[in-house]
Design a protein around this motif. Structure first.
Motif, PDB file in Angstrom:
ATOM      1  N   THR A 171       0.821  -1.204   0.000  1.00 11.16           N
ATOM      2  CA  THR A 171       0.000   0.000   0.000  1.00 11.16           C
ATOM      3  C   THR A 171       0.855   1.254   0.000  1.00 11.16           C
ATOM      4  N   LYS A 172       1.967   1.199   0.710  1.00 10.57           N
ATOM      5  CA  LYS A 172       2.856   2.351   0.702  1.00 10.57           C
ATOM      6  C   LYS A 172       3.399   2.601  -0.698  1.00 10.57           C
ATOM      7  N   GLU A 173       3.740   1.519  -1.375  1.00  6.67           N
ATOM      8  CA  GLU A 173       4.252   1.669  -2.738  1.00  6.67           C
ATOM      9  C   GLU A 173       3.186   2.309  -3.627  1.00  6.67           C
ATOM     10  N   ILE A 174       1.978   1.861  -3.449  1.00  7.96           N
ATOM     11  CA  ILE A 174       0.876   2.423  -4.225  1.00  7.96           C
ATOM     12  C   ILE A 174       0.683   3.901  -3.896  1.00  7.96           C
ATOM     13  N   ALA A 175       0.667   4.203  -2.615  1.00  6.46           N
ATOM     14  CA  ALA A 175       0.448   5.579  -2.178  1.00  6.46           C
ATOM     15  C   ALA A 175       1.556   6.493  -2.697  1.00  6.46           C
ATOM     16  N   GLU A 176       2.762   5.992  -2.615  1.00  3.85           N
ATOM     17  CA  GLU A 176       3.921   6.714  -3.117  1.00  3.85           C
ATOM     18  C   GLU A 176       3.731   7.039  -4.600  1.00  3.85           C
ATOM     19  N   TYR A 177       3.294   6.039  -5.330  1.00  4.54           N
ATOM     20  CA  TYR A 177       3.068   6.199  -6.768  1.00  4.54           C
ATOM     21  C   TYR A 177       1.996   7.255  -7.036  1.00  4.54           C
ATOM     22  N   VAL A 178       0.916   7.140  -6.300  1.00  4.50           N
ATOM     23  CA  VAL A 178      -0.187   8.089  -6.447  1.00  4.50           C
ATOM     24  C   VAL A 178       0.302   9.518  -6.189  1.00  4.50           C
ATOM     25  N   MET A 179       1.102   9.660  -5.147  1.00  3.46           N
ATOM     26  CA  MET A 179       1.609  10.985  -4.785  1.00  3.46           C
ATOM     27  C   MET A 179       2.564  11.507  -5.866  1.00  3.46           C
ATOM     28  N   THR A 180       3.498  10.640  -6.243  1.00  2.22           N
ATOM     29  CA  THR A 180       4.516  11.033  -7.219  1.00  2.22           C
ATOM     30  C   THR A 180       3.900  11.432  -8.557  1.00  2.22           C
ATOM     31  N   ARG A 181       2.851  10.741  -8.943  1.00  2.00           N
ATOM     32  CA  ARG A 181       2.223  11.067 -10.214  1.00  2.00           C
ATOM     33  C   ARG A 181       1.375  12.324 -10.132  1.00  2.00           C
ATOM     34  N   GLY A 182       1.356  12.921  -8.983  1.00  2.00           N
ATOM     35  CA  GLY A 182       0.699  14.218  -8.870  1.00  2.00           C
ATOM     36  C   GLY A 182      -0.774  14.195  -8.496  1.00  2.00           C
ATOM     37  N   TYR A 183      -1.297  13.050  -8.169  1.00  2.00           N
ATOM     38  CA  TYR A 183      -2.700  13.017  -7.757  1.00  2.00           C
ATOM     39  C   TYR A 183      -2.822  13.607  -6.356  1.00  2.00           C
ATOM     40  N   ARG A 184      -3.896  14.388  -6.153  1.00  2.00           N
ATOM     41  CA  ARG A 184      -4.022  15.041  -4.858  1.00  2.00           C
ATOM     42  C   ARG A 184      -5.380  14.866  -4.198  1.00  2.00           C
ATOM     43  N   ARG A 185      -6.346  14.342  -4.941  1.00  2.00           N
ATOM     44  CA  ARG A 185      -7.669  14.151  -4.349  1.00  2.00           C
ATOM     45  C   ARG A 185      -8.098  12.691  -4.474  1.00  2.00           C
ATOM     46  N   PRO A 186      -7.411  11.789  -3.818  1.00  2.00           N
ATOM     47  CA  PRO A 186      -7.739  10.370  -3.938  1.00  2.00           C
ATOM     48  C   PRO A 186      -9.036  10.021  -3.214  1.00  2.00           C
ATOM     49  N   LEU A 187      -9.724   9.059  -3.769  1.00  2.00           N
ATOM     50  CA  LEU A 187     -10.861   8.458  -3.074  1.00  2.00           C
ATOM     51  C   LEU A 187     -10.479   7.004  -2.845  1.00  2.00           C
ATOM     52  N   TYR A 188     -10.524   6.575  -1.612  1.00  2.00           N
ATOM     53  CA  TYR A 188     -10.171   5.172  -1.353  1.00  2.00           C
ATOM     54  C   TYR A 188     -11.428   4.328  -1.350  1.00  2.00           C
ATOM     55  N   LEU A 189     -11.412   3.259  -2.151  1.00  2.00           N
ATOM     56  CA  LEU A 189     -12.564   2.372  -2.226  1.00  2.00           C
ATOM     57  C   LEU A 189     -12.204   1.041  -1.575  1.00  2.00           C
ATOM     58  N   ALA A 190     -12.766   0.817  -0.406  1.00  2.00           N
ATOM     59  CA  ALA A 190     -12.461  -0.396   0.346  1.00  2.00           C
ATOM     60  C   ALA A 190     -13.527  -1.458   0.127  1.00  2.00           C
ATOM     61  N   GLY A 191     -13.181  -2.693   0.512  1.00  2.00           N
ATOM     62  CA  GLY A 191     -14.145  -3.787   0.416  1.00  2.00           C
ATOM     63  C   GLY A 191     -14.965  -3.867   1.692  1.00  2.00           C
ATOM     64  N   PRO A 192     -15.620  -5.002   1.909  1.00  2.00           N
ATOM     65  CA  PRO A 192     -16.426  -5.195   3.113  1.00  2.00           C
ATOM     66  C   PRO A 192     -15.603  -4.869   4.360  1.00  2.00           C
ATOM     67  N   ARG A 193     -16.217  -4.207   5.307  1.00  2.00           N
ATOM     68  CA  ARG A 193     -15.471  -3.709   6.456  1.00  2.00           C
ATOM     69  C   ARG A 193     -14.713  -4.799   7.207  1.00  2.00           C
TER      70      ARG A 193
END
Lengths: 335, 335
Positions: A171-193
């Motif tokens: 998840t950190k790798e993903i988050a890092e990627y999201v940040m690096t690519r310049g995204y700033r308004r992420p929506l996290y879509l989770a599965g069943p709680r």
DNA sequence: CCCCAATTTGCACGCGCGTGCAAATATTTC
DNA sequence: GAAATATTTGCACGCGCGTGCAAATTGGGG
């Protein structure tokens, strides 16, 4: 060649080959103490009569079945098919058989475990999502399981062996990627709680974002890992928002959710991926690579994990068998 | 509650309940001759000790395992996941367990069958695609199978029970639809040749078209029911054609192929479905209904078929157990 | 309260193979 | 070629439960 009798036993073969019944069974065992020529004589007779050892009896006598139960319930997630393939392949190629148990619904987890225990399997593997720790605890206290393995999911239960990807690192790798690519308004879509809780992906992502931007990203959760349901949930979420309040990326707990998202973004909201909203998944299901989705996602080393699982089965260790694996980000065009 | 001993047997329970071992086992059998209060006494003791009957021993003694082997190999086809769910659900809810055997490759069919026979399963179900009749014949002549069931595929082998959709009727319905909707240049996309032969869908479609238009439609075949491979094969086929020689509809042997087609038509050829080329499938996999594909396809009555399969398992008949089912065309926007 | 029928319980034997050891062969050494 | 060692073979007993029948128990009518 042909066998007229209903069932041919080792005794029949023994008689035909002029040896004792025990020698016959020895001939079928890998490194048993038997001379090559006796073995061949036995095998020839066995072939003739169409004899094969009865694994039921062997299991009963030795208390080792070479059989594992695989409990699964999440059949709407296409990733499950991949997992089934990898697991059964690893198991079978190393001499293990698989009892597939469909956990019909949430209440059925207990009965499903019971079912496995009545077959006296050598291990029970959970790849479903509906079990919770109380069930596991109950199962363990009844001491009916030699080994209880949670596959592709971590578990806090100490009596359980968890073989999974390192969700935090991933998840950190993903988050890092999201940040690096310049995204700033992420929506996290989770599965069943309940499942999400086991994964800790959502929490890790939120924490990362909090640390780096000092805000907690929006998060919604879908009641099943079902593309259609994910699409529905996303539609409801976005319908309540102004166009300007749309996220610039949807970070999905897995590909099943991501695919459902892409479908509705395109066909319901008429948006382009990734131009208008990017999407990122987890698992790298076969469809993720199709020209239609080109989904950026995280691939777990399933084959390696499956092989490790068999190592665990064949190990006598009873402790410290948990293991976390590292996968890698597969970057395509969706984010 | 807790059980300290490794394994509790019926004898232990008998001792605790003050009855004989046989009475204990009777208590666990559905309609056995036992008085209610004895049964309750036994059950209480069993609960206390954490006892459950050992199905291995029961199978050995009774020569009835309530276990079936399910041989499967076609893991790239998403429809297989649906079939697995339906089959395991029907089986388990009626007391049958499932041994899932991954037929690793073409040469592995024999060993896979052997594997099943060594577990002395009550029936073997084939839902894979790689088996051929010679293997089935060999398996049968070795008399190692009480029942050999081919699911979702017809078979000419007389020693086999085939539970399938009526492919001829289904294909005719599809062909009729294609004709009625005005399509005149169909391309038939079949699966692997050996499997197609079992289905007779291709032949039925060709015959229909021959009868009505006096021409045999173009036909190509894909070496596996794999969307990616289907896309590739279609790309090669169309790349060799002038734009005017393109078909107006692609009739696919199943949805896996159809989905692969739609993907490349859109993303490689930049064509619209169905405006430029229509696509029709078979199976109605979950994705077929997604907003992305809206695939017109034919749905098999899988639940009904699975339930019939269990009927067959529980039947003593040995003949005329084959059955063909009728499904229905699901019309969406792809054709 | 006795007798007979219906119900419930107990049991000998077998299902096919594994375990661990002792007896029987085969092989080596000098 | 005999003695010592290594290899191969045979076997008693047990794994936990099902089958079919006989013995024991229960319940009801008179």
């Amino acid at each position: 060649m042909t066998g007229l009798n209903e069932s041919i036993t080792a005794d029949d073969v023994a008689r035909a080959a002029g040896v004792s019944r025990w020698t016959v069974n020895r001939a079928f065992k890998k490194d048993a103490s038997i001379s090559p020529k006796t073995r061949e004589k036995v095998m020839r007779a066995a072939e003739e009569l169409g004899y094969v050892p009865d694994l039921r009896a062997a299991a009963l006598a030795s208390d080792r079945s070479n059989l594992v139960a695989l409990l699964i319930d999440d059949f709407t997630n296409p990733h499950k098919l991949v997992m089934l393939e990898r697991l059964t392949r690893a198991l079978r190629s190393r001499g293990w058989d698989t009892l597939l148990v469909n956990t019909l619904n949430r209440e059925d987890t207990g009965p499903a475990l019971l079912n496995a225990s009545q077959r006296r399997v050598d291990a029970t593997i959970l790849i479903g999502i509906q079990f919770d720790d109380s069930v596991l605890a109950a199962a363990h206290s009844a001491r009916r399981f030699k080994k209880l393995i949670i596959f592709a999911r971590t578990s806090e239960n100490p009596n359980t062996i968890s073989i999974a990807v390192d969700d935090a690192a991933a998840t950190k790798e993903i988050a890092e990627y999201v940040m690096t690519r310049g995204y700033r308004r992420p929506l996290y879509l989770a599965g069943p709680r309940t499942v999400s809780a086991h994964l800790m992906r959502k929490e890790t992502f939120q924490e990362f974002w909090q640390t780096h931007f000092n805000v907690t990203p929006d998060t919604i959760s879908v009641e099943a890992y079902d593309p259609a349901l994910a699409g529905q949930t996303l539609t409801e979420e976005l319908s309540g928002r102004e166009r300007e309040a749309y996220p610039d990326i949807i970070v999905c707990e897995n590909d099943a959710l991501a695919i459902g998202c892409i479908d509705v973004l395109r066909h319901h909201f008429d948006l382009q991926v990734p131009r208008d909203i990017a999407v990122i998944g987890f698992d790298d299901v076969p469809q993720a690579g199709s020209p239609n989705y080109r989904l950026t996602t995280y691939r777990q080393p399933l084959t390696e994990m499956a092989n490790y699982l068999v190592d665990v089965l064949e190990s006598d260790e009873t402790t410290k068998l948990d293991k976390k694996f590292l996968g890698h980000l597969v970057t395509r065009e969706s984010a």
